[in-house]
Scaffold this active site. Structure first.
Site, mmCIF file in Angstrom:
data_model
loop_
_atom_site.group_PDB
_atom_site.id
_atom_site.type_symbol
_atom_site.label_atom_id
_atom_site.label_comp_id
_atom_site.label_asym_id
_atom_site.label_seq_id
_atom_site.Cartn_x
_atom_site.Cartn_y
_atom_site.Cartn_z
ATOM 1 N N LYS A 113 0.822 -1.217 0.000
ATOM 2 C CA LYS A 113 0.000 0.000 0.000
ATOM 3 C C LYS A 113 0.849 1.256 0.000
ATOM 4 C CE LYS A 113 -4.354 -1.728 1.822
ATOM 5 N NZ LYS A 113 -5.237 -1.809 2.976
ATOM 6 N N LYS A 197 -6.838 -12.413 -8.987
ATOM 7 C CA LYS A 197 -8.096 -12.581 -8.266
ATOM 8 C C LYS A 197 -9.112 -11.498 -8.651
ATOM 9 C CE LYS A 197 -9.362 -12.304 -3.514
ATOM 10 N NZ LYS A 197 -8.954 -12.134 -2.126
ATOM 11 N N LYS A 200 -12.591 -6.226 -5.689
ATOM 12 C CA LYS A 200 -13.682 -5.277 -5.646
ATOM 13 C C LYS A 200 -13.239 -3.860 -5.937
ATOM 14 C CE LYS A 200 -14.606 -4.525 -0.621
ATOM 15 N NZ LYS A 200 -13.370 -4.603 0.092
#
Ligand code: TRP
Length: 331
Positions: A113, A197, A200
């Site tokens: 991040k 993957k 979202k």
């Protein structure tokens, strides 16, 4: 006899998609039979990234309505918003004073991040796993259903629990990752890049099927799903990632096993598989979307559910927090 406690949290960010449903939420529904479950909308985790307040609020209510529409039962499980239970932030501080900088700095997610958000490397990003540990430990949680990306955070939670228990006496239950015993829906991959993957927060909406996508959007997205250049419908994650993903989706949506599906599709083409998968997902989501629309129309009902969830969660959380404070000599 008291049942074990299960805790899971989901951040109100991005859009809930078919991967969450088949890979997580559908299992949660089943787990309600075996555990006392708490499902938390972890909005304090979400604000480690910049959020538009009005958007965050709307999305939070969408998520809660979707949880319930997918089968999480407010009468059976505790559904609550993290920020409604101040004990999370409070225990986090107490745990923070027992967490080493080195432990946090080496977290893979923190490193990822900070590499991506160079303009907003805030303290919350570093402290994120301590808040997550507080979420889990406050409820004497035994089982935490987590994906691979959260295993490291759960390991840290266990280390903190052990450290605190050794120092202050037995306060916390040692949580364990919960791996479903029955073969779960399987990992759902991105439609256009089936090696990664389904996420979202993907920038390209063509990569996922949101739980709230309309039937036509779902059909279109599946039509565009990446397959490969031969024509055999066979499950092989390594060499046929796209086709395997379609089979996993179809299996998840219909309940048929992958091998049954492979047999069904001998001699049929990819177009056929895509159309059927699209229709199966449309059919799976239809009742969920209808129930969502009903719930989302009535914010009063949602707020009552969240208020009652927060009350129940607080009663348990306060209990643990009091124990910790007493043990630490905080008057
Ligand atoms: N960090 C988790 C994620 O991004 C969300 C989360 C926060 C969580 N607190 C938790 C998950 C406690 C399980 C238990 O997926």
């Amino acid at each position: 006899m008291a049942r074990d406690i299960l805790f899971s949290g989901i951040q109100p960010s991005g859009q809930l998609n078919i991967g969450h449903y088949l890979g997580a939420m559908k299992n949660w529904v089943r787990l309600q039979q075996d555990f006392d479950c708490l499902f938390s909308l972890v909005n304090l985790h979400a604000i480690t990234q910049r959020q538009e307040p009005a958007e965050l609020k709307k999305r939070s209510l969408d998520f809660v309505a979707l949880y319930i529409a997918c089968g999480i039962k407010p009468e059976q499980s505790v559904i609550f918003t993290q920020s409604d239970v101040p004990e999370h932030s409070e225990l986090m501080w107490l745990l923070s004073c027992h967490t080493y900088m080195g432990e946090l700095e080496r977290m893979t997610q923190f490193k990822d991040k900070t590499a991506k958000n160079t303009d907003n490397i805030n303290l919350g990003l570093l402290a994120y796993p301590v808040l997550m540990a507080a979420d889990i430990l406050l409820y004497q949680t035994k089982a935490v259903p987590v994906g691979n990306d959260q295993k490291q955070h759960l390991e840290l939670t266990r280390d903190l629990a052990t450290r605190m228990n050794n120092r202050y006496g037995d306060i916390f239950t040692l949580p364990e990752p919960y791996i479903p015993s029955v073969e779960a829906g399987g990992r759902i991959m991105s439609l256009l890049e089936p090696e990664k993957k389904m996420s979202k927060s993907d920038e390209n909406a063509g990569n996922y099927i949101a739980l709230l996508d309309s039937p036509d959007v779902i059909r279109k997205k599946l039509k565009k799903a990446v397959t490969d250049t031969d024509s055999e419908i066979r499950y092989d994650r390594e060499h046929k990632a796209g086709v395997s993903n379609l089979l996993t989706l179809l299996s998840g949506a219909t309940g048929k096993s992958i091998s049954t599906l492979e047999a069904d599709y001998v001699g049929k083409g990819y177009g056929h598989l895509k159309v059927d998968t699209g229709e199966a997902i449309v059919a799976l989501l239809e009742p969920i979307q209808t129930e969502f629309a009903r719930l989302r129309n009535d914010e009063t009902e949602l707020n009552v559910i969240l208020k009652s969830g927060a009350d129940k969660a607080r009663a348990q959380a306060r209990n643990t927090l009091e124990k910790v404070k007493t043990a630490m000599g905080l008057l």
